[in-house]
Design an enzyme around this catalytic site. Structure first.
Site, mmCIF file in Angstrom:
data_model
loop_
_atom_site.group_PDB
_atom_site.id
_atom_site.type_symbol
_atom_site.label_atom_id
_atom_site.label_comp_id
_atom_site.label_asym_id
_atom_site.label_seq_id
_atom_site.Cartn_x
_atom_site.Cartn_y
_atom_site.Cartn_z
ATOM 1 N N HIS A 118 -3.558 -5.306 2.545
ATOM 2 C CA HIS A 118 -3.210 -5.471 3.951
ATOM 3 C C HIS A 118 -3.881 -6.772 4.380
ATOM 4 O O HIS A 118 -4.343 -7.538 3.577
ATOM 5 C CB HIS A 118 -3.790 -4.315 4.776
ATOM 6 C CG HIS A 118 -3.261 -2.981 4.407
ATOM 7 N ND1 HIS A 118 -2.027 -2.544 4.791
ATOM 8 C CD2 HIS A 118 -3.814 -1.960 3.700
ATOM 9 C CE1 HIS A 118 -1.834 -1.305 4.350
ATOM 10 N NE2 HIS A 118 -2.902 -0.932 3.675
ATOM 11 N N CYS B 164 0.821 -1.215 0.000
ATOM 12 C CA CYS B 164 0.000 0.000 0.000
ATOM 13 C C CYS B 164 0.859 1.271 0.000
ATOM 14 O O CYS B 164 1.453 1.604 -1.018
ATOM 15 C CB CYS B 164 -0.996 -0.044 1.155
ATOM 16 S SG CYS B 164 -2.346 1.130 0.931
HETATM 17 N N1 GLN Z 1 -1.865 6.918 2.188
HETATM 18 C C1 GLN Z 1 -2.151 6.062 1.131
HETATM 19 C C2 GLN Z 1 -3.541 6.159 0.546
HETATM 20 O O1 GLN Z 1 -4.501 6.421 1.253
HETATM 21 C C3 GLN Z 1 -1.825 4.652 1.593
HETATM 22 C C4 GLN Z 1 -2.714 4.125 2.670
HETATM 23 C C5 GLN Z 1 -2.333 2.773 3.134
HETATM 24 O O2 GLN Z 1 -1.147 2.407 3.194
HETATM 25 N N2 GLN Z 1 -3.347 2.002 3.524
HETATM 26 O O3 GLN Z 1 -3.674 5.961 -0.642
#
Ligand code: GLN
Length: 248
Positions: free
Chosen positions: A198, A95
């Site tokens: 995740h 992510c």
């Molecule tokens: N900040 C990033 C987004 O919202 C990644 C979020 C995350 O790692 N879940 O796209």
């Protein structure tokens, strides 16, 4: 006896939704096979010599954490991460970590987070968050059609696009994946694997975990012939029940 050293990059800042579980899954599946594993945490102001590691992991984070670590990356780590990726080290980015490996991340508020530039990918922040359980298929995974399905959970506003030379990790079967538009999920470049999943990703998907362990062992031990099988009955039941629930 085989030995692997795993580097956990920014574990105190980039660890959303239990991303640390990926390190646990890699370590456990090695230990069960008598493969020695050492985990080294590397965060802000710590030295990072990629040559010392066999697997490098960077988890997810909010835009805020991503903007904190970008200064530390600029002090030399970004260049060494690029070298690690080019050298074919096994690298897993999840992510926010996936986004950071790319060229840039333009958030939905219009600010631009400079990224590492190790992969020809880029991210634009969207108005809405892409949230939910995710299923995608990975052709390269061993096993029947069911085992080629990877399950996870995504929560991002960034929409990521792949440039030339970067392959998707998989094709979305359920969920949004990289951007909710092109049907791709994640990225593969050399031995760098990225995903929006995740959950954590690897405990839910032992076939993918073993794929990464195999690549790392092949890098280090040219005579390595393959992992011994494990009794994955419980893992398979958990994985298959999620697939059934999500695709029914
Ligand atoms: N900040 C990033 C987004 O919202 C990644 C979020 C995350 O790692 N879940 O796209």
């Amino acid at each position: 006896m085989y030995e692997l050293t795993i580097c956990h990059l920014y574990p105190d800042l980039m660890n959303l939704y239990g991303d640390r579980g990926n390190i646990i899954a890699l370590s456990r599946r090695c230990h069960w096979r008598d493969i020695d594993v050492k985990v080294v945490k590397v965060s802000i102001n710590d030295e990072f010599q990629y040559e010392d590691y066999d697997i490098i992991f960077l988890g997810g984070g909010q835009d805020y954490e991503q903007s904190i670590i970008k200064d530390d990356l600029a002090k030399g780590k970004a260049q060494r991460i690029i070298e690690a990726v080019e050298a074919g080290k096994v690298f897993l980015g999840i992510c926010g970590g996936f986004q950071l490996l790319g060229k840039y991340y333009k958030t939905h508020t219009g600010s631009e987070i400079e990224c590492i530039g190790a992969l020809d990918i880029w991210t634009h922040g969207g108005e809405t968050r892409l949230i939910g359980n995710l299923v995608f298929s990975c052709d390269f995974l061993k096993g029947d059609e069911n085992q080629k399905l990877v399950v996870g959970f995504e929560n991002h506003s960034g929409k990521t696009y792949l440039g030339e030379g970067v392959k998707p990790l998989g094709k979305v079967v359920k969920g949004f994946g990289n951007n909710g538009e092109d049907g791709f999920e994640g990225a593969i470049y050399k031995n760098t694997y990225c995903s929006y999943s995740h959950g954590s990703l690897l405990p839910k998907n032992p076939a993918l975990t073993d794929h990464l362990i195999t690549l790392a062992l092949l890098n280090k031990y040219p005579d390595f012939t393959g992992l011994s099988p494990l009794d994955d009955n419980f893992e398979k039941l958990a994985h298959d029940s999620m697939v059934k629930k999500l695709l029914s």
